[in-house]
Design a protein around this motif. Structure first.
Motif, short mmCIF file in Angstrom:
data_model
loop_
_atom_site.label_atom_id
_atom_site.label_comp_id
_atom_site.label_asym_id
_atom_site.label_seq_id
_atom_site.Cartn_x
_atom_site.Cartn_y
_atom_site.Cartn_z
N ASN B 77 0.82 -1.21 0.00
CA ASN B 77 0.00 0.00 0.00
C ASN B 77 0.86 1.26 0.00
N GLY B 78 1.87 1.25 -0.85
CA GLY B 78 2.67 2.46 -1.06
C GLY B 78 3.88 2.61 -0.18
N LYS B 79 3.97 1.81 0.88
CA LYS B 79 5.10 1.99 1.79
C LYS B 79 5.96 0.74 1.87
N ALA B 80 7.27 0.97 1.96
CA ALA B 80 8.20 -0.14 2.08
C ALA B 80 8.12 -0.71 3.49
N ARG B 81 7.95 -2.01 3.58
CA ARG B 81 7.93 -2.64 4.90
C ARG B 81 8.11 -4.15 4.77
N GLN B 82 8.22 -4.82 5.91
CA GLN B 82 8.40 -6.27 5.90
C GLN B 82 7.03 -6.94 5.73
N ALA B 98 3.89 -4.21 -4.41
CA ALA B 98 4.78 -3.88 -5.51
C ALA B 98 6.21 -4.11 -5.07
N PRO B 99 7.09 -4.40 -6.02
CA PRO B 99 8.50 -4.54 -5.65
C PRO B 99 9.08 -3.16 -5.32
N ALA B 100 10.14 -3.15 -4.53
CA ALA B 100 10.81 -1.89 -4.18
C ALA B 100 11.68 -1.49 -5.37
N ARG B 101 11.16 -0.61 -6.18
CA ARG B 101 11.81 -0.31 -7.46
C ARG B 101 13.05 0.56 -7.34
N THR B 102 13.38 0.95 -6.12
CA THR B 102 14.68 1.59 -5.93
C THR B 102 15.79 0.62 -6.36
N PHE B 103 15.48 -0.66 -6.23
CA PHE B 103 16.43 -1.71 -6.59
C PHE B 103 15.99 -2.34 -7.91
N PRO B 104 16.93 -2.97 -8.61
CA PRO B 104 16.52 -3.69 -9.82
C PRO B 104 15.56 -4.83 -9.46
N VAL B 105 14.52 -5.00 -10.24
CA VAL B 105 13.57 -6.08 -10.00
C VAL B 105 14.10 -7.35 -10.67
N ILE B 106 14.05 -8.45 -9.93
CA ILE B 106 14.46 -9.73 -10.51
C ILE B 106 13.24 -10.42 -11.11
N ARG B 107 12.24 -10.60 -10.29
CA ARG B 107 10.98 -11.15 -10.78
C ARG B 107 9.88 -10.83 -9.77
#
Lengths: 210, 250, 591
Positions: B77-82, B98-107
């Motif tokens: 829901n928009g926020k990075a968390r565990q 969603a994946p954390a797109r600050t990093f490259p997405v693997i899959r």
């Protein structure tokens, strides 16, 4: 990495310079601006008197001061600032914390101020000051155009925010305020200064158009 | 029996690093005590999307499920968390992953955080011991300093601070808050501080601490409540001192 | 030419071994299916035992030795245990030098806490995250060695199997890149398996999702023996989660927590009822069995589910916050209820495997060239592990397996005077091993039956939990053994939903699942044949320890054709401390 202490650290010094220039001299120059225009609150003639006082500075000295303490710092701060601003992906929508909004505003105001200052300096300093000269009457008629007036109010408030918020970030960037409590105090003081300067500035703007 | 309560997920998926992202929706039967990881596990058991089509199960990374390994960080829901500590009962639906797109997405939700481990090399986040053999026993430590160090050493390299930071990402070379905190951690150690000048020097370089823009999202996003902004300010202070030293003492 | 050693697993033991090898001048290829910093060692909370004797209690290494042997119900190899407890204080000093943020006393030395099964304060700790802190210290050291070029990390690579030379020695491994799915054969002068426990065989447990025991099972199927696999430690109070069971510290009961469930519509404090003398403070195994009985046999779990209440709500909130603040926050975070107001819901959970790959005291398996250390070996804990001894055994075993592997690459000597005779694997042999593994993998990719691997795993876990975990009966064990054969058969009928060839987690899980089933058969069979009660292994039909017949290590071999476990019993060294009856006192504090 083994020899990183031997590096020149150009980037570090440029960033610190960028940060410093924002306060000294650009911030001080902004303060001077607000004080000068605030004279208009005492009437048009008071403003004209303040302008005349500045005009009394010998021309050669004034030009030197303007180049060394205004033009060059502004160019460095502006150009490097754009480079810094381009490294951010703004995300206040997802992370709506106050400090993040300030971070966002710092960049939005920067993007507004670049064209605004080009226009402001280009028109008032080079065209008007070079011909008829700055005066209450001239400013009143100039600001009478509601579009010009609105853009100027936005520009002034944006510059003041950029400066006062810059004071807050300066205190962290230079490692002066470290813990959360002191950072919060500095931030509140910066906001206080913003409110005072913005109130004086905006009131002055309205005083011009009477 | 009342109608089965459902949990609605909208998941941003991506088949490979180079392919285009797409969203896929899933409706799961609600159960008490569900969290995001257990929901993804349910999808593995029955990988059928909202439209009733059988799809490949969603790929994500998780290990400990106790919020200590750092693996399952994603944007919920928009926020990075565990994901393991994201309870369904406490999330607004539909739940967007969603994946954390600050990093490259693997899959899918799986990302490549190797840059964070590389950063730890840059700041030499270790105490350079001579060896694992017996040497002199370690010195005593001020328990208050040790407490501060403990707080920082709980950093699990999850990357929440990196994802939340507007200055970290492909558009920037900023090393990010995590590594700065770790550098400070080892500067606190009685023998680790021998190499303080190296860590400070590393963070003085391009992309170091001075690339921080003070949005202070990191300290809000950190699932371990590490006082990252405090340590960034401390590092700025240390860097200034070292800069003066470099100028006047060399 | 530098010796190349393959280390599989990047937890405490694998990293410790890696560091030791680097220090001895070796080159390490370190394989892990996750970034090593995320290994399961991070989960250990309580602490690490070592005799520091800084609390004025005249603690001694012998006392630690005795506690460990006694706690393990005399099934642990005493030579190995003695080595471990003697090494413990040195390891603590090493960790201290590495910068582990141990909790300290007011005068700045390491603080010690009490832990179950030990009279003296002997447990060094780092807040409530000791495992995390120890793992990070070794992770940092190995990263330093990595920058020196002595370690090559293969993270997100999964171990598939060992490669045997034609003489039957271990010459390397097959591993698979989890991203690109490419399979590669690696030659090594020695191989160390340090892949942790098999908790996931029991489905939901306190272990990480990566603790499948798959690597161990693969070696077992290639001829490595297992030792004592039937000894599985159960923790009585875990928080049943939808995804996993999380530990709830024993201190909740210690501070006055009451265990109850509804019977005839009224709260029934069954521990107080069944064991009036000890009440809620009965030892772990007794508490676990009582809770199991109430839920599974009497069907009195909350809402018919396998869980009962652990109630702290009658205790003053300030007191709770002061004494149990940290653990109550964990409950609140993962469950969403405030245990100060609402009773917690708990159920016993599988926690640790004392058994694992059979090794000698130098961590050599029965396959020449193959070492094993950490939770995946069977050493040190006998029939039951003391709290805070697991971080110790994990680290200590790495300080043995690493140097011994280096030594082996030079002397080529093995157990009982055996000598390695194989030449290093040739390029052709490696290529063939790789091709074989690729063919096996293609078979997995082609699976298109009816079964879902994750559903089958859930069934496996439930079967094992019900029949082989807390309470064991021979008829149930026999039944379970037969069911496992059926599950293995059903495995053949798995259908892959993910046919992708890029980070396909499902196909990797399918392979792990098969290994888990084979491992489960070994656990079940070993439990069936051990007709006694010892440590964590309890049979109502045989409630007493039987030293005459079973003071022996269970050794399990895998029948290569049927994959059935074949068991014999071998002697081990118990010469120093004579077995005496093990009586439980009230377990105190900690986890």
């Amino acid at each position: 990495m083994s020899n990183n202490t031997e590096c020149v650290h150009t980037d570090f010094y440029v960033r610190r310079l960028h940060s410093l220039l924002g306060i000294v001299p650009i911030g001080f120059f902004l303060l001077e601006h607000v004080i000068t225009i605030s004279q208009v609150l005492g009437g048009g003639h008071a403003f004209d008197a303040a302008v005349a006082k500045l005009a009394a500075i010998p021309h050669d000295i004034l030009i030197t001061l303007e180049i060394v303490f205004i033009a060059i710092p502004l160019l460095i701060h502006g150009i490097y600032g754009m480079y810094i601003a381009m490294q951010a992906k703004l995300n206040p929508g997802r992370y709506g914390y106050m400090r993040n909004k300030q971070f966002t505003l710092q960049r939005i105001t920067a993007w507004y101020l670049v064209p605004f200052l080009l226009w402001h300096v280009g028109y008032l300093r080079f065209i008007v000051k070079g011909s008829e000269g700055i005066s209450f009457a001239q400013m009143s008629s100039y600001l009478d155009n509601p579009i010009v007036f609105a853009l100027y109010v936005i520009g002034l408030v944006a510059a003041i925010f950029h400066f006062t918020n810059g004071l807050f970030t300066f205190s962290i960037t230079w490692g002066i305020s470290k813990g959360p409590r002191v950072q919060s105090v500095v931030n509140k003081m910066a906001w206080g200064l913003f409110v005072i300067l913005a109130a004086v500035g905006v009131a002055s703007m309205f005083a011009f158009i009477g | 029996m009342a109608e089965q309560k459902k949990v609605h997920f909208i998941i941003e998926r991506q088949d490979s690093p180079d392919s285009a992202p797409y969203t896929e929706e899933f409706l799961l039967d609600y159960r008490p005590a569900m969290n995001v990881v257990s929901s993804l596990m349910e999808i593995q058991k029955n990988p059928v999307n909202k439209a009733g089509k059988k799809v490949s199960p969603v790929v994500w990374e998780c290990n400990c499920l106790e919020k200590v390994c750092g693996a399952c960080m994603m944007v919920i829901n928009g926020k990075a968390r565990q994901a393991c500590a994201a309870l369904i009962d406490q999330l607004e639906q539909p739940i967007r992953l969603a994946p954390a797109r600050t990093f490259p997405v693997i899959r899918d939700l799986m990302i490549d955080r190797s840059v964070m481990f590389e950063n730890l090399k840059k700041v030499q986040a270790w105490v350079a011991v001579d060896g694992s053999w017996e040497v002199k026993p370690a010195d005593r430590q001020n328990p208050y300093t040790a407490t501060e160090a403990y707080e920082i050493s709980r950093c699990m390299t999850c990357g929440c601070c990196m994802e939340a930071c507007p200055n970290v990402g492909p558009q920037s070379d900023f090393i990010g808050p995590a590594a700065i905190g770790q550098a400070h951690l080892f500067n606190l150690h009685p023998t680790g501080q021998y190499d303080k000048h190296k860590r400070v020097g590393a963070l003085m370089q391009k992309g170091g601490s001075s690339s921080c823009g003070n949005s202070q999202n990191c300290v809000q996003a950190c699932p371990k409540q590490i006082k990252l902004t405090t340590y960034i300010a401390q590092m700025n202070r240390d860097i200034n001192k070292q800069a003066l030293k470099n100028i006047f003492s060399k | 030419m530098k010796k190349r050693i393959i280390v599989v697993g990047g937890g405490l033991s694998g990293l410790m071994a890696t560091m030791k090898i680097c220090e001895a001048g070796g080159q390490v290829d370190l394989f892990s299916l996750c970034p090593v910093k995320r290994s399961h060692s991070v989960c250990a909370q309580g602490g690490i035992n070592a005799v520091m004797n800084t609390k004025g209690q005249n603690d001694s290494v012998w006392e630690h030795f005795d506690d460990t042997v006694y706690g393990g119900d005399f099934l642990g190899d005493q030579v190995a245990i003695k080595g471990m407890v003697e090494n413990a204080p040195k390891l603590i000093e090493m960790f201290d030098r590495m910068g582990v943020t141990f909790t300290r006393t007011a005068e700045g030395v390491l603080d010690l806490r009490n832990f179950g099964g030990q009279k003296n304060k002997r447990t060094c700790f780092s807040g409530a995250t000791t495992g995390q802190q120890l793992l990070y210290a070794l992770d940092e050291q190995v990263r330093m060695w990595e920058t020196k070029g002595c370690v090559t990390k293969y993270e997100f690579w999964e171990f598939v199997k060992i490669i045997k030379t034609k003489e039957g020695e271990c010459g390397g491994i097959i591993a698979q890149n989890m991203k690109s799915m490419e399979i590669e054969a690696f030659a090594g002068d020695a191989v160390i398996i340090a892949t942790g426990g098999p908790g996931f065989v029991f489905g939901k447990c306190t272990a990480s999702t990566i603790c499948t025991g798959s690597a161990v099972s693969s070696c077992y199927q290639d001829g490595a023996y297992l030792g004592n696999p039937e000894f599985i430690q159960i923790h009585p109070t875990a928080i049943p989660g939808d995804d996993k069971n999380r530990l709830m510290s024993e201190s909740a009961r210690g501070e006055g927590g009451r265990v109850w469930t509804y019977r005839d519509g009224k709260p029934w404090y069954f521990l107080e009822d069944m064991y009036p003398a000890y009440g809620n403070l009965v030892p772990r195994d007794i508490a676990a069995r009582a809770i199991f009985k109430v839920c599974v046999h009497m069907g009195l779990g909350i809402n018919g589910e396998n869980r009962v209440y652990l109630d702290l709500s009658h205790i003053d909130t300030d007191y709770l916050n002061r004494k149990l603040g940290g653990i109550l926050e964990i409950y609140e975070e993962f469950v969403g209820d405030d245990p100060r107001k609402v009773p917690m819901q708990i159920f016993p959970a599988v926690h640790y495997s004392m058994g694992g790959m059979w090794v000698d005291i130098y961590h050599r398996t029965n396959i020449i060239g193959l070492f094993s250390s950490g939770e995946c070996d069977y050493q040190y804990h006998g029939a039951n592990r003391l709290g805070a001894n697991s971080l110790l055994s994990a680290t200590h075993s790495g300080t043995i397996s690493g140097p011994k592997a280096m030594e082996f690459t030079k002397t080529r000597e093995w157990i009982d005077g055996a000598k390695a005779v194989s030449a290093p694997l040739t390029a052709e042999e490696l290529a063939k091993a790789k091709a074989d593994a690729e063919a096996e993998f293609e078979k997995l990719m082609a699976m298109d039956g009816e079964e879902n691997a994750y559903v089958l795993h859930k069934e496996l876990g439930e079967l094992m939990l019900e029949n082989v975990a807390i309470e064991r009966h021979n008829d149930r064990l026999e039944y379970c053994g037969k069911e496992l054969v059926k599950i293995l058969k059903r495995w053949d009928n798995i259908g892959l939903t993910d046919k992708g060839r890029w980070f396909n987690q499902e196909v990797m899980f399918v392979r792990q699942l098969r290994n888990m089933i084979v491992y489960a058969r070994a656990i079940t069979q070993a439990a069936l044949q051990r007709n006694e009660s010892r440590g964590a292994h309890y049979k109502e039909e045989f409630p007493n320890r039987d030293d005459e017949n079973f003071l022996k290590t269970t050794r399990v071999k895998c029948n290569p054709q049927t994959l059935a476990p074949e068991i014999d019993y071998i002697d081990f060294d118990h010469s120093m401390i004579k077995p005496r009856p093990r009586r439980y006192d009230i377990a105190k504090g900690g986890k």
